[in-house]
Design a protein around this motif. Structure first.
Motif, PDB file in Angstrom:
ATOM      1  N   ARG A 244      17.599   0.967  13.975  1.00 45.42           N
ATOM      2  CA  ARG A 244      17.094  -0.404  14.042  1.00 45.42           C
ATOM      3  C   ARG A 244      16.320  -0.561  15.356  1.00 45.42           C
ATOM      4  N   SER A 245      15.181   0.090  15.394  1.00 55.54           N
ATOM      5  CA  SER A 245      14.343   0.074  16.595  1.00 55.54           C
ATOM      6  C   SER A 245      13.417  -1.134  16.578  1.00 55.54           C
ATOM      7  N   GLU A 246      12.670  -1.289  17.659  1.00 55.69           N
ATOM      8  CA  GLU A 246      11.697  -2.389  17.727  1.00 55.69           C
ATOM      9  C   GLU A 246      10.689  -2.314  16.584  1.00 55.69           C
ATOM     10  N   MET A 247      10.211  -1.087  16.303  1.00 56.03           N
ATOM     11  CA  MET A 247       9.194  -0.915  15.269  1.00 56.03           C
ATOM     12  C   MET A 247       9.742  -1.187  13.880  1.00 56.03           C
ATOM     13  N   MET A 248      10.991  -0.797  13.635  1.00 59.89           N
ATOM     14  CA  MET A 248      11.583  -1.057  12.332  1.00 59.89           C
ATOM     15  C   MET A 248      11.820  -2.545  12.127  1.00 59.89           C
ATOM     16  N   LEU A 249      12.324  -3.235  13.132  1.00 64.58           N
ATOM     17  CA  LEU A 249      12.544  -4.671  13.018  1.00 64.58           C
ATOM     18  C   LEU A 249      11.235  -5.403  12.742  1.00 64.58           C
ATOM     19  N   GLU A 250      10.213  -5.039  13.485  1.00 64.93           N
ATOM     20  CA  GLU A 250       8.928  -5.695  13.295  1.00 64.93           C
ATOM     21  C   GLU A 250       8.328  -5.343  11.936  1.00 64.93           C
ATOM     22  N   GLY A 251       8.441  -4.064  11.543  1.00 68.49           N
ATOM     23  CA  GLY A 251       7.883  -3.645  10.264  1.00 68.49           C
ATOM     24  C   GLY A 251       8.541  -4.330   9.082  1.00 68.49           C
ATOM     25  N   PHE A 252       9.820  -4.673   9.206  1.00 74.32           N
ATOM     26  CA  PHE A 252      10.548  -5.353   8.137  1.00 74.32           C
ATOM     27  C   PHE A 252      10.595  -6.867   8.333  1.00 74.32           C
ATOM     28  N   ASP A 253       9.847  -7.369   9.319  1.00 77.39           N
ATOM     29  CA  ASP A 253       9.760  -8.809   9.550  1.00 77.39           C
ATOM     30  C   ASP A 253      11.152  -9.433   9.708  1.00 77.39           C
ATOM     31  N   ALA A 261      21.631 -10.383   7.368  1.00 75.64           N
ATOM     32  CA  ALA A 261      21.419 -11.426   6.366  1.00 75.64           C
ATOM     33  C   ALA A 261      20.112 -11.197   5.620  1.00 75.64           C
ATOM     34  N   ASP A 262      19.079 -10.787   6.336  1.00 70.20           N
ATOM     35  CA  ASP A 262      17.792 -10.545   5.683  1.00 70.20           C
ATOM     36  C   ASP A 262      17.873  -9.353   4.729  1.00 70.20           C
ATOM     37  N   SER A 263      18.625  -8.318   5.105  1.00 71.73           N
ATOM     38  CA  SER A 263      18.768  -7.149   4.233  1.00 71.73           C
ATOM     39  C   SER A 263      19.452  -7.514   2.923  1.00 71.73           C
ATOM     40  N   LEU A 264      20.405  -8.418   2.983  1.00 76.54           N
ATOM     41  CA  LEU A 264      21.199  -8.774   1.810  1.00 76.54           C
ATOM     42  C   LEU A 264      20.653  -9.982   1.058  1.00 76.54           C
ATOM     43  N   ASP A 265      19.534 -10.515   1.505  1.00 75.26           N
ATOM     44  CA  ASP A 265      18.931 -11.688   0.869  1.00 75.26           C
ATOM     45  C   ASP A 265      18.125 -11.252  -0.355  1.00 75.26           C
ATOM     46  N   PRO A 266      18.561 -11.585  -1.568  1.00 76.06           N
ATOM     47  CA  PRO A 266      17.842 -11.141  -2.768  1.00 76.06           C
ATOM     48  C   PRO A 266      16.453 -11.754  -2.895  1.00 76.06           C
ATOM     49  N   ALA A 267      16.178 -12.811  -2.144  1.00 77.07           N
ATOM     50  CA  ALA A 267      14.871 -13.451  -2.218  1.00 77.07           C
ATOM     51  C   ALA A 267      13.831 -12.742  -1.368  1.00 77.07           C
ATOM     52  N   ARG A 268      14.268 -11.791  -0.532  1.00 75.22           N
ATOM     53  CA  ARG A 268      13.353 -11.065   0.343  1.00 75.22           C
ATOM     54  C   ARG A 268      13.058  -9.677  -0.203  1.00 75.22           C
ATOM     55  N   GLU A 269      11.813  -9.245  -0.071  1.00 75.20           N
ATOM     56  CA  GLU A 269      11.448  -7.881  -0.450  1.00 75.20           C
ATOM     57  C   GLU A 269      11.792  -6.889   0.657  1.00 75.20           C
ATOM     58  N   VAL A 270      11.694  -7.329   1.908  1.00 73.99           N
ATOM     59  CA  VAL A 270      12.076  -6.511   3.049  1.00 73.99           C
ATOM     60  C   VAL A 270      12.927  -7.367   3.978  1.00 73.99           C
ATOM     61  N   PRO A 272      14.868  -3.686   2.943  1.00 73.40           N
ATOM     62  CA  PRO A 272      15.614  -3.289   1.751  1.00 73.40           C
ATOM     63  C   PRO A 272      17.103  -3.447   1.991  1.00 73.40           C
ATOM     64  N   VAL A 273      17.868  -3.574   0.927  1.00 71.30           N
ATOM     65  CA  VAL A 273      19.303  -3.783   1.084  1.00 71.30           C
ATOM     66  C   VAL A 273      19.956  -2.636   1.855  1.00 71.30           C
ATOM     67  N   ALA A 339      26.394   1.582  -4.374  1.00 71.14           N
ATOM     68  CA  ALA A 339      27.264   1.629  -3.203  1.00 71.14           C
ATOM     69  C   ALA A 339      26.861   0.566  -2.189  1.00 71.14           C
ATOM     70  N   ASP A 340      27.848  -0.082  -1.618  1.00 70.75           N
ATOM     71  CA  ASP A 340      27.606  -1.181  -0.677  1.00 70.75           C
ATOM     72  C   ASP A 340      27.520  -0.617   0.743  1.00 70.75           C
ATOM     73  N   PRO A 341      26.367  -0.773   1.400  1.00 77.41           N
ATOM     74  CA  PRO A 341      26.262  -0.235   2.764  1.00 77.41           C
ATOM     75  C   PRO A 341      27.270  -0.807   3.725  1.00 77.41           C
ATOM     76  N   ARG A 342      27.735  -2.028   3.474  1.00 72.44           N
ATOM     77  CA  ARG A 342      28.695  -2.642   4.389  1.00 72.44           C
ATOM     78  C   ARG A 342      30.034  -1.908   4.375  1.00 72.44           C
ATOM     79  N   ALA A 343      30.308  -1.174   3.291  1.00 69.81           N
ATOM     80  CA  ALA A 343      31.562  -0.423   3.218  1.00 69.81           C
ATOM     81  C   ALA A 343      31.531   0.819   4.082  1.00 69.81           C
ATOM     82  N   PHE A 344      30.356   1.151   4.630  1.00 70.22           N
ATOM     83  CA  PHE A 344      30.195   2.339   5.471  1.00 70.22           C
ATOM     84  C   PHE A 344      29.923   1.948   6.918  1.00 70.22           C
ATOM     85  N   ARG A 345      30.298   0.749   7.297  1.00 67.51           N
ATOM     86  CA  ARG A 345      30.167   0.302   8.671  1.00 67.51           C
ATOM     87  C   ARG A 345      31.532   0.272   9.344  1.00 67.51           C
TER      88      ARG A 345
END
Length: 345
Positions: A244-253, A261-270, A272-273, A339-345
């Protein structure tokens, strides 16, 4: 998975022409240094982080300095000559953050493909520090990947830039600076790559140029582990997960305070979950500090380790208190697409 974590610019200023700046406004939302440490296990050690401008390299430099090391930060993005990535981060900005957090080091603008630049860097380090205890090769070049294109349709010039930035810089830097590392026993040489050896052995990394570059970096660490053995030094390759670098955050808006929250928001395209498994660059930085402070670290020489493996070994957590296992999540998704990514945190 590393994402756009490293930078090489097209300019080639020499180390002697650049001095640290203290007035460089940069977005450092995801890379603020940790609170000052009460324990500084690397006090008296000298580290070099090649590619410390942003992303993993910047966090590694900050964490090494917070642990007491004097950190030489190198890169090609300077205050007066910005990166061809189109990013605002600079190598001087990294040094500013180190000093603001109470650490110490030097910033050197260096083209790691130019022998004269590397020789000048080695000369400065020897004159000031005498030797190196920790050498981190974190120069990348993912911005040059032709994603989704086959070898015969991808831009060959971009492919060569990726190969040069992501592998040849590592070879040239190691060749020039390793004499300073082995001048006293117990040195630690680290190659930053993308993917564990186990994962990369059975998975194609989407583009031939990228696949060859990243797998070769792990092999470089393996080879150096043999050549450094008689000097008592350790050589390893390390990989973060989805950074989760500066470039990744910016690239995914998205932002550091909203990415989950943005990753898990079904209304957002980016994002990705799957971005819900992402980690800050500090998880890798903390792992490197622990590895460097481990008197028994030579048991890992020649291996490629993940940030998660280091976190498990040394009981570390990311800045949010979790321990993301990105590579475990990817393996689980192959048998369970839901698979739920939150289960691997």
């Amino acid at each position: 998975m590393v994402g756009q974590t490293h930078s090489m610019s097209t300019e080639n200023p020499t180390p002697e022409t650049t001095t640290p700046q203290t007035t460089n406004p940069e977005p450092t939302e995801s890379l603020q240094p940790d609170a000052p440490r009460t324990d500084r296990p690397l006090t008296g050690k000298t580290a070099v982080v090649a590619g410390a401008t942003r992303g993993a390299g910047r966090a590694i430099a900050l964490d090494l300095a917070a642990a007491g090391a004097f950190v030489w930060c190198t890169g090609r993005s300077s205050a007066d000559r910005p990166s061809d990535y189109g990013r605002p981060e600079t190598i001087e900005g990294t040094l500013d953050l180190i000093r603001e957090a109470g650490g110490d080091g030097e910033a050197v603008v260096c083209d790691h493909l130019v022998d004269a630049d590397l020789a000048a860097l080695a000369g400065r380090i020897q004159a000031v520090s005498g030797a190196i205890d920790i050498l981190v090769n974190d120069i990348g070049g993912e911005a040059y990947v032709s994603w989704g294109e086959k070898l015969w349709t991808a831009d060959p010039a971009a492919g060569r830039r990726l190969f040069d930035a992501g592998l040849l810089t590592h070879l040239s830097t190691a060749r020039t600076l390793l004499p300073l590392l082995i001048s006293r026993p117990g040195g630690l040489h680290i190659e930053i790559t993308d993917g564990t050896s186990e994962y990369n052995t059975t998975h194609f990394r989407e583009a031939v140029w990228l696949d060859l570059t990243k797998t070769a970096v792990s092999r470089l660490a393996f080879g150096l582990s043999h050549e450094l053995a008689d000097s008592g030094a350790t050589a390893v390759a390390l990989t973060p997960g989805w950074l989760r670098s500066e470039m990744m955050l910016e690239g995914f808006d998205t932002r550091e305070d909203t990415w989950m929250a943005d990753s898990l928001d079904p209304a957002r395209e980016v994002p990705p979950v799957d971005f819900a498994i992402s980690e800050t660059p500090h998880l890798l930085g903390r792992g490197i500090v622990a590895l460097a402070a481990d008197p028994d670290r030579n048991r890992f020489t020649g291996q490629t380790l993940s940030s998660f493996a280091l976190a498990e070994t040394y009981d570390l957590r990311d800045v949010d208190g979790t321990r993301p296992d990105a590579w475990g999540f990817l393996a689980a998704k192959e048998t369970d697409p839901h698979a739920d990514p939150r289960a691997f945190r």
